[in-house]
Enzyme design. Structure first.
Site, PDB file in Angstrom:
ATOM      1  CB  ALA A 241      -0.939  -0.010   1.201  1.00  0.00           C
ATOM      2  CG  HIS A 242      -1.236   4.908   0.733  1.00  0.00           C
ATOM      3  ND1 HIS A 242      -1.066   5.642   1.872  1.00  0.00           N
ATOM      4  CD2 HIS A 242      -2.461   4.335   0.826  1.00  0.00           C
ATOM      5  CE1 HIS A 242      -2.150   5.547   2.626  1.00  0.00           C
ATOM      6  NE2 HIS A 242      -3.014   4.751   2.016  1.00  0.00           N
ATOM      7  CG  ASN A 243       2.902   7.407   2.007  1.00  0.00           C
ATOM      8  OD1 ASN A 243       1.758   7.619   1.580  1.00  0.00           O
ATOM      9  ND2 ASN A 243       3.887   8.270   1.867  1.00  0.00           N
TER      10      ASN A 243
END
Length: 340
Positions: A241-243
């Site tokens: 997922a993001h980051n």
């Protein structure tokens, strides 16, 4: 392509025991070895096959001590697994080296650049202001967006989607169907119960020697970068997922999901179907067994965790041994209650 055993031994720093002038043109499993093929033995569980194999040669470690007569030729190396891997890598490089030039139809924006010895397959697409290094292979139906940076010796297999602003280092492989840089799963709940999409303005950065498996997805950051560090190996069907940040030389097996803003340490081993919540940290050298669920940070390096919710493997096995006995324990408790 045929190679003599002497040539192979020279390539992998080995020593031939037998007839080094014999040639092989195929790589076989040891249990399926036939004349003209070469195999390897590194796992003692497969030792019985070396006494039966019909392969022309078998790569073994220097300390291998046969317990029965062997009819095949041996190539002794320091480490059989590493030696065989080196042979596979050389063969793969030779096969890939046969692909070069540009197949049509394909699209390459005039503002973009590409280095020497490249290959672009039919129906591939390269967007604006993108820079690709030397020896880059882009297979058919691959999409590479705008402002992408890709280093040297990178292979982008068929059907891969690389979104805008992605950065990919040197010696990386992206396997078919992978998606690098799609929007992270960011939605803000509204007063009426609906959800509003949060713009995902960051990118994905893959450092050198990263491998991304087929149909794996790595989401772009909301801000900043989703970062996959040097030497990371990711299996098929993984969701990052993001980051998220993944430390150097960590390996991640199939169907694992890592939620947003989690930081994974270096040299971790994450088995299949592991689930990790967001906004936590996993220490270096952590091993997570298959189907383990992690809901809080792992602060101590070198631990092995297993189970849902994941805890140390020895404690899990003790607890599981009790869990299996629960029906008997329940019956005993009922008997004691009656006596009381």
């Amino acid at each position: 392509m045929e190679f003599s055993l002497n040539q192979i031994a020279a390539l992998i720093n080995g020593q031939v025991e037998g007839d080094g002038s014999l040639t092989v043109s195929r790589i076989d499993k040891i249990q399926e070895g036939m004349p003209g093929g070469i195999s390897f033995l590194s796992n003692a569980k497969y030792e019985s096959f070396i006494y039966e194999t019909k392969a022309t040669a078998v790569i073994v470690s220097e300390d291998f001590n046969p317990q029965k007569p062997i009819s095949t030729n041996l190539i002794r190396v320091k480490n059989a697994y590493n030696g065989f891997t080196q042979l596979l890598e050389t063969y793969e490089a030779m096969v890939k080296g046969q692909q070069s030039g540009v197949e049509e139809p394909s699209f390459f924006h005039p503002s973009s650049q590409i280095g020497v010895n490249h290959y672009r397959g039919a129906f591939s697409y390269v967007g604006k202001n993108t820079v690709l290094g030397d020896n880059v292979k882009i297979f058919p139906h691959a999409y590479i967006g705008d402002n992408v940076r890709i280093g040297n010796n990178v292979t982008v297999h068929a059907g891969v989607k690389v979104y805008n602003n992605t950065q990919i280092g040197n010696n990386c492989t992206i396997h078919p169907g992978a998606v690098i840089g799609a929007d992270g799963f960011g939605f803000a709940p509204q007063e009426d119960g609906s959800y509003k999409a949060i713009p995902q303005l960051g990118n994905v950065v893959l450092e050198d020697h990263v491998s991304v498996g087929a149909n794996t997805t790595i989401d772009c950051a909301t801000m900043g970068s989703t970062l996959v560090k040097k030497g990371v190996k990711i299996d098929n069907l993984v969701q990052i997922a993001h980051n998220v940040v993944i430390g150097e030389n960590t390996v991640i097996a199939s169907q694992t999901g890592i939620s947003g803003s989690t930081i994974i340490g270096k040299n971790c081993v994450i088995a299949g179907q592991v689930g990790i919540v967001g906004h936590i940290k996993i220490a270096d050298n952590t091993t997570l067994g298959a189907k383990t669920g992690i809901i809080k940070s792992v602060d101590t390096p070198g631990k092995t965790l297993f189970g849902y919710i994941g805890f140390e493997v020895k404690e899990f096995l003790k607890s599981y041994s009790v869990f299996k006995k629960l029906p008997d324990i329940q019956d005993k408790i009922k008997e004691l209650e009656k006596k009381v």
